[in-house]
Motif scaffolding. Structure first.
Motif, PDB file in Angstrom:
ATOM      1  N   ARG A 120       0.874  -1.182   0.000  1.00 54.56           N
ATOM      2  CA  ARG A 120       0.000   0.000   0.000  1.00 54.56           C
ATOM      3  C   ARG A 120       0.915   1.237   0.000  1.00 54.56           C
ATOM      4  NH1 ARG A 120      -5.606  -0.310   0.008  1.00 54.56           N
ATOM      5  NH2 ARG A 120      -5.894  -1.228   2.064  1.00 54.56           N
TER       6      ARG A 120
ATOM      7  N   LEU B 198     -13.336  -0.560   1.113  1.00 58.05           N
ATOM      8  CA  LEU B 198     -12.176  -0.907   1.935  1.00 58.05           C
ATOM      9  C   LEU B 198     -12.488  -2.049   2.894  1.00 58.05           C
ATOM     10  CD1 LEU B 198     -10.983   2.735   2.575  1.00 58.05           C
ATOM     11  CD2 LEU B 198      -9.715   0.986   1.309  1.00 58.05           C
TER      12      LEU B 198
ATOM     13  N   ARG C  55      -0.606  -5.708   6.314  1.00 52.84           N
ATOM     14  CA  ARG C  55      -1.786  -5.029   5.778  1.00 52.84           C
ATOM     15  C   ARG C  55      -2.769  -4.707   6.900  1.00 52.84           C
ATOM     16  NH1 ARG C  55      -4.739  -4.647   0.941  1.00 52.84           N
ATOM     17  NH2 ARG C  55      -2.695  -4.336  -0.009  1.00 52.84           N
TER      18      ARG C  55
ATOM     19  N   ASP D 297      -3.548  -0.794   7.715  1.00 50.83           N
ATOM     20  CA  ASP D 297      -4.900  -0.326   7.396  1.00 50.83           C
ATOM     21  C   ASP D 297      -5.579   0.285   8.608  1.00 50.83           C
ATOM     22  OD1 ASP D 297      -4.769  -0.908   4.751  1.00 50.83           O
ATOM     23  OD2 ASP D 297      -6.384  -2.385   4.738  1.00 50.83           O
TER      24      ASP D 297
END
Length: 417
Positions: free
Chosen positions: A219, A257, A369, A373
């Motif tokens: 990301r 998301l 992740r 996030d």
């Protein structure tokens, strides 16, 4: 709400899953994330040209596929399953919907077809790393999230008929490669400050962009610095601020998301199930032990619950103009999905044993992740608090002192009781 997917929606899921399975193994993901762009440019062009992924939720009049939040969420679930490094979230979930919602007709016609075709990528730059607040997911987006007109934000002022921007922003998704940046900046000075969004070209003079080192390399994020950079106001001068538009886009973004996090959690759980069936201890697979089975069962329930919440939030985002759904569905779904991903990723590392702790194994990709996030979009408790506030769960009535007096879910539950 119809819980069954259409043939077209199933085709989107099936086609994208097959393509990503062939091109996005763990090694390919790591290699793509470590390129200067942070993603596989050839694969992105293929996803844009063959599948129309960047324009999936855009109207056909602007070169899009004329689908909606549900289709976008399904696509994000598959990209999350593969941990695909791509500008999909920054472009299709944030930048393009904001231009569609807030831009003038000239701006839409000039930018949206090129974004839908994959010729351009875009992103949203919010000072202070407060992306979730700007989208009204963790707090009211009343403009204070953009720096409050003080140092540390981004300022915009008129000069010779142009808007000139000065300031900096970090944690900008794909900010080092985006061709179009939507920059949140304050106008009018400190006393009469208001937040507006400005279009800034990626090659604008005075714009400096640096890719940041982040835990989750799939990301990519960047820090942008603006030193007297020319920008174009998004929309018309006489229009209201972008808060309502950002909140509307935030509902769709939260659903997308959340679905992405569900896809990642499901993939991590699937890999873990395969491992515990193959790995043997004391002459039997470790998946045969009751303690391991109980942990996996709890994770399965968490993932399925998060998936249901994400699908509902996607449907709610499309039905929101009709006022048919509860407020805060997106924030709640995102909170549940992030929590499920965190739990699955942590247990995946543990259940893989010693190999799960090595950088070479793919389990750490899901763990990174999950951690990043939540830092970028959460934390989870603020997402839930915002949803409760929108629903009026803890508002005290002026007369009787009962919760939910604003007419939210709490009031309806009490009335039903």
């Amino acid at each position: 709400m119809d819980a069954a997917f259409t043939d077209e929606q199933e085709a989107i899921r099936r086609t994208l899953r097959a393509l990503l399975a062939a091109h996005c193994g763990p090694d390919e993901v790591k290699a793509a994330a470590r390129t200067p762009h942070g993603y596989d440019e050839e694969l992105w062009r293929r996803l844009a040209g063959q599948l129309g992924l960047p324009g999936l939720a855009l109207p056909a009049a602007y070169g899009g596929a004329d689908c909606g939040p549900t289709e976008l969420a399904l696509a994000c679930e598959e990209t999350g399953r593969a941990l695909l490094p791509s500008p999909l979230v920054a472009t299709a979930v944030l930048a393009a919907p904001l231009i569609l919602a807030l831009g003038s007709e000239r701006q839409r016609s000039a930018l949206l077809p090129r974004l839908a075709a994959g010729e351009l990528t875009g992103t949203l730059a919010v000072p202070g790393g407060r992306l979730a607040t700007a989208l009204a997911l963790t707090g009211p987006n009343d403009g204070g999230w953009a720096g409050g007109g003080r140092a540390g934000g981004i300022q915009a002022r008129r000069r010779d008929g142009w808007w000139v921007l000065y300031g900096e922003a970090g944690q900008v998704l794909d900010g080092h490669t985006a061709d179009v940046l939507l920059v949140a900046a304050h106008t009018g000075g400190f006393a009469r400050s208001r937040t507006r969004l400005f279009l800034v070209r990626g090659d604008a003079a005075g714009l400096s962009r640096t890719r940041q080192t982040v835990l989750d390399e799939t990301r990519p994020q960047a820090r942008i610095e603006l030193r007297e950079v020319q920008g174009e106001l998004l929309g018309d001068e006489a229009e209201r601020g972008p808060e309502d538009g950002l909140a509307a886009v935030g509902r769709t973004a939260a659903a997308a998301l959340a679905a992405e996090a569900v896809g990642a959690a499901d993939a991590a759980l699937t890999r873990t199930l395969a491992h515990v069936q193959d790995r043997e201890q004391f002459g039997r697979p470790i998946g045969a032990f009751q303690a391991v089975q109980h942990r996996l069962a709890d994770l399965y329930v968490a993932v399925q619950a998060a998936r249901s919440a994400a699908y509902y939030a996607a449907w709610a985002a499309g039905a929101a103009p009709a006022g048919a759904v509860e407020p805060g569905a997106g924030a709640l779904a995102l909170a549940q999905a992030l929590e499920a991903l965190r739990a699955v990723a942590a247990d995946a590392v543990q259940l893989h044993g010693g190999i799960g702790f090595t950088w070479e194994h793919e389990a750490h990709l899901y763990f990174k992740r999950a951690a990043c996030d939540e830092l970028l979009l959460g934390p989870v408790h603020r997402l839930r608090a915002r949803a409760a506030d929108e629903a009026g769960l803890f508002v005290t009535g002026a007369r009787d002192g009962t919760p939910g007096a604003r007419g939210g879910a709490g009031a309806r539950a009490a009335a039903g009781a």
